[in-house]
Design a protein around this motif. Sequence first.
Motif, PDB file in Angstrom:
ATOM      1  N   PHE A  25       0.859  -1.183   0.000  1.00 38.02           N
ATOM      2  CA  PHE A  25       0.000   0.000   0.000  1.00 38.02           C
ATOM      3  C   PHE A  25       0.897   1.236   0.000  1.00 38.02           C
ATOM      4  O   PHE A  25       1.821   1.334   0.825  1.00 38.02           O
ATOM      5  CB  PHE A  25      -0.858  -0.092   1.265  1.00 38.02           C
ATOM      6  N   GLU A  27       0.357   5.214   0.267  1.00 36.45           N
ATOM      7  CA  GLU A  27      -0.583   6.323   0.485  1.00 36.45           C
ATOM      8  C   GLU A  27       0.207   7.626   0.517  1.00 36.45           C
ATOM      9  O   GLU A  27       1.371   7.654   0.958  1.00 36.45           O
ATOM     10  CB  GLU A  27      -1.317   6.126   1.818  1.00 36.45           C
ATOM     11  N   LEU A  29       0.985   9.877   2.557  1.00 34.10           N
ATOM     12  CA  LEU A  29       0.944   9.978   4.021  1.00 34.10           C
ATOM     13  C   LEU A  29       2.388  10.055   4.495  1.00 34.10           C
ATOM     14  O   LEU A  29       3.185   9.168   4.152  1.00 34.10           O
ATOM     15  CB  LEU A  29       0.256   8.727   4.581  1.00 34.10           C
ATOM     16  N   GLY A  71      -6.424   4.713   1.487  1.00 34.70           N
ATOM     17  CA  GLY A  71      -6.238   5.367   2.754  1.00 34.70           C
ATOM     18  C   GLY A  71      -7.107   6.632   2.906  1.00 34.70           C
ATOM     19  O   GLY A  71      -7.860   7.050   2.038  1.00 34.70           O
ATOM     20  N   ASN A  72      -6.998   7.157   4.127  1.00 37.79           N
ATOM     21  CA  ASN A  72      -7.775   8.345   4.486  1.00 37.79           C
ATOM     22  C   ASN A  72      -7.534   9.486   3.502  1.00 37.79           C
ATOM     23  O   ASN A  72      -8.421  10.310   3.271  1.00 37.79           O
ATOM     24  CB  ASN A  72      -7.401   8.793   5.905  1.00 37.79           C
ATOM     25  N   GLU A 173     -12.657   3.176   4.139  1.00 43.33           N
ATOM     26  CA  GLU A 173     -13.101   3.253   5.545  1.00 43.33           C
ATOM     27  C   GLU A 173     -14.236   4.259   5.735  1.00 43.33           C
ATOM     28  O   GLU A 173     -14.138   5.153   6.603  1.00 43.33           O
ATOM     29  CB  GLU A 173     -11.916   3.596   6.458  1.00 43.33           C
ATOM     30  N   TRP A 178     -13.481   9.665  11.344  1.00 43.19           N
ATOM     31  CA  TRP A 178     -12.277  10.436  10.957  1.00 43.19           C
ATOM     32  C   TRP A 178     -12.194  10.636   9.441  1.00 43.19           C
ATOM     33  O   TRP A 178     -11.378  11.400   8.965  1.00 43.19           O
ATOM     34  CB  TRP A 178     -11.018   9.706  11.424  1.00 43.19           C
ATOM     35  N   HIS A 242      -9.850  -4.257   7.208  1.00 43.68           N
ATOM     36  CA  HIS A 242      -8.649  -3.569   7.691  1.00 43.68           C
ATOM     37  C   HIS A 242      -8.405  -3.978   9.142  1.00 43.68           C
ATOM     38  O   HIS A 242      -9.348  -4.007   9.942  1.00 43.68           O
ATOM     39  CB  HIS A 242      -8.838  -2.040   7.660  1.00 43.68           C
ATOM     40  N   TYR A 244      -5.184  -3.751  12.348  1.00 46.58           N
ATOM     41  CA  TYR A 244      -3.815  -3.483  12.821  1.00 46.58           C
ATOM     42  C   TYR A 244      -3.660  -4.080  14.216  1.00 46.58           C
ATOM     43  O   TYR A 244      -4.609  -4.092  15.000  1.00 46.58           O
ATOM     44  CB  TYR A 244      -3.566  -1.967  12.876  1.00 46.58           C
ATOM     45  N   GLU A 292      -5.759  -3.597   4.163  1.00 51.09           N
ATOM     46  CA  GLU A 292      -4.874  -2.937   5.136  1.00 51.09           C
ATOM     47  C   GLU A 292      -4.682  -3.892   6.295  1.00 51.09           C
ATOM     48  O   GLU A 292      -5.656  -4.208   6.995  1.00 51.09           O
ATOM     49  CB  GLU A 292      -5.452  -1.609   5.645  1.00 51.09           C
ATOM     50  N   TRP A 296       0.892  -2.088  13.966  1.00 53.03           N
ATOM     51  CA  TRP A 296       0.971  -0.623  13.998  1.00 53.03           C
ATOM     52  C   TRP A 296       0.746  -0.182  15.448  1.00 53.03           C
ATOM     53  O   TRP A 296      -0.308  -0.503  16.010  1.00 53.03           O
ATOM     54  CB  TRP A 296      -0.104  -0.017  13.066  1.00 53.03           C
ATOM     55  N   ALA A 349      -0.022  -2.701   5.036  1.00 54.93           N
ATOM     56  CA  ALA A 349      -0.007  -1.243   5.067  1.00 54.93           C
ATOM     57  C   ALA A 349       1.123  -0.796   5.995  1.00 54.93           C
ATOM     58  O   ALA A 349       1.114  -1.185   7.150  1.00 54.93           O
ATOM     59  CB  ALA A 349      -1.331  -0.709   5.586  1.00 54.93           C
ATOM     60  N   ILE A 355       4.634   2.988   8.834  1.00 51.85           N
ATOM     61  CA  ILE A 355       4.429   1.603   9.287  1.00 51.85           C
ATOM     62  C   ILE A 355       4.922   0.616   8.213  1.00 51.85           C
ATOM     63  O   ILE A 355       4.225  -0.339   7.854  1.00 51.85           O
ATOM     64  CB  ILE A 355       2.967   1.331   9.742  1.00 51.85           C
TER      65      ILE A 355
END
Length: 500
Positions: A25, A27, A29, A71-72, A173, A178, A242, A244, A292, A296, A349, A355
């Motif tokens: 993944f 992203e 980020l 991702g976000n 998601e 969020w 997803h 973690y 994902e 993490w 992810a 991560i």
Amino acid sequence: MLTASATVDPGFRVGPVNRRLFGSFVEHLGRCVYTGVFEPGHPSADSDGFRTDVLELAREMGVSVVRYPGGNFVSAYRWEDGVGPVQQRPVRRDLAWHSLETNEFGLGEFLRWTAAADAEPMLAVNLGTRGVTEALELQEYANHPGGTYWSDLRKSHGAAEPYGIRMWCLGNEMDGPWQTGHKTALEYGRLAAETARAMRQAEPDLELVACGSSGASMPTFGEWEAVVLGEAYEMVDYISLHSYYWETDGDLASFLASAVDMDRFIEAVVATADHVRARRRASKRIQLSFDEWNVWYLDAHQAKPPPAGWERAPRLLEDVYSVADAVVVGGLLISLLRHADRVTAACQAQLVNVIGPIMSEPGGPAWRQATFHPFAVTSRWARGEVLRVEPVAPLLPTAKYGEVPVLDAVATSDGDEVAVFAVNRHAAEPVVLEVDLRAWPGARLAGTVAITDPDVYATNSRDEPDRVVPRPLAEASVEGGRLRAVLPAVCWAALRLTAH
Ligand code: AHR
């Protein structure tokens, strides 16, 4: 000594080893894209600005498919910002990670990078702030051969041939508060169904992933999957998962058993998807895209105050992984393989810095984290069919998951070779693994590797990049169709056998 016994037999077939299980993944980020995969001016950068040291490590890891751009991040992303002449691309705020996005890296760069990495792209569309129109425009830009506004724009950007992207994620998601533009299950299910329907009008054979709940601990979990699939069942191929994991409060025993949680999560989503299948009297089975998963240290991340300013490529979520983390990653790969009949895509992810199993320093070196190794070995050695293994093993008490078998294992075989992947979850004791290879009386040991260390919290670093590496098991042998190996405490191991 603790002993676990198991039988590996070609008749215990789960399903083919789908290469898409070894996905990753990327992203927008932190430093995953900028100074991760992309750093023009870096000594190793190629003419596209791709760090070839990172690219080489991604190839070595055997990454098969790469999800992008979030991702976000994707939930407020305007994909048009990332195509065309770089000097004209706008700088925007990234709300998800409170960063500045320069858009120097976008769709074309990503697709050139996946081609160079020999990986398949898995592209996410924004269903947070956007909808059907923008998804269709992106699809037309990427996949339409030419002679239309968006496909000709792609050509004018230097890509004469369509990219032919097959696998698309419908948002990310969307049940998470969020998430920019987060939705109720019904709102999202309708939007996912309509987006999928429209995309299929142009290309009926796309592979489309609807968002599952963003985790098994979400209050929405279960109901979300049922409602979303209730709306979109016929239109999509996959539902996403997803998850973690991290060690909390020194509870190493529960942490080492994280794959038990992954097993339960997968089985709950299969049950929910099949419940909708029964209600709709459908013949199709929904597949699972575990797009994902990883270790993490999320609680440490959540404890930090959100960034105050707007920085370009800040250092975010740069977890440093230990031997114990790598053993858990190996265990999670065993769980994914065990469910290969329904989990047919999965992405660790993320790929680099965030991560990530790979770390890189701006202007400096790239190196393998401890978690790199079980992924790379499993991706390389898992071939052919997944074979179910049911070890008979002593039970270990854990605070989170109750009693769990001390040893977990799965196997694969392509007829010529057999690979056994196993984990000793005991924090202090070795386990003897005895395997009956009754279908292969002439099997010979071709190699073993293990991640284990007297210091389970040892890590790799820039200065000591090979502190944690796979090493052969000290005790392993095969005789007369019987394999015997000793797995030290806190150990992930892979054993490769030539079958005849
Ligand atoms: O992988 C990091 C983040 O975790 C992703 O952006 C999001 O989808 C998930 O919550």
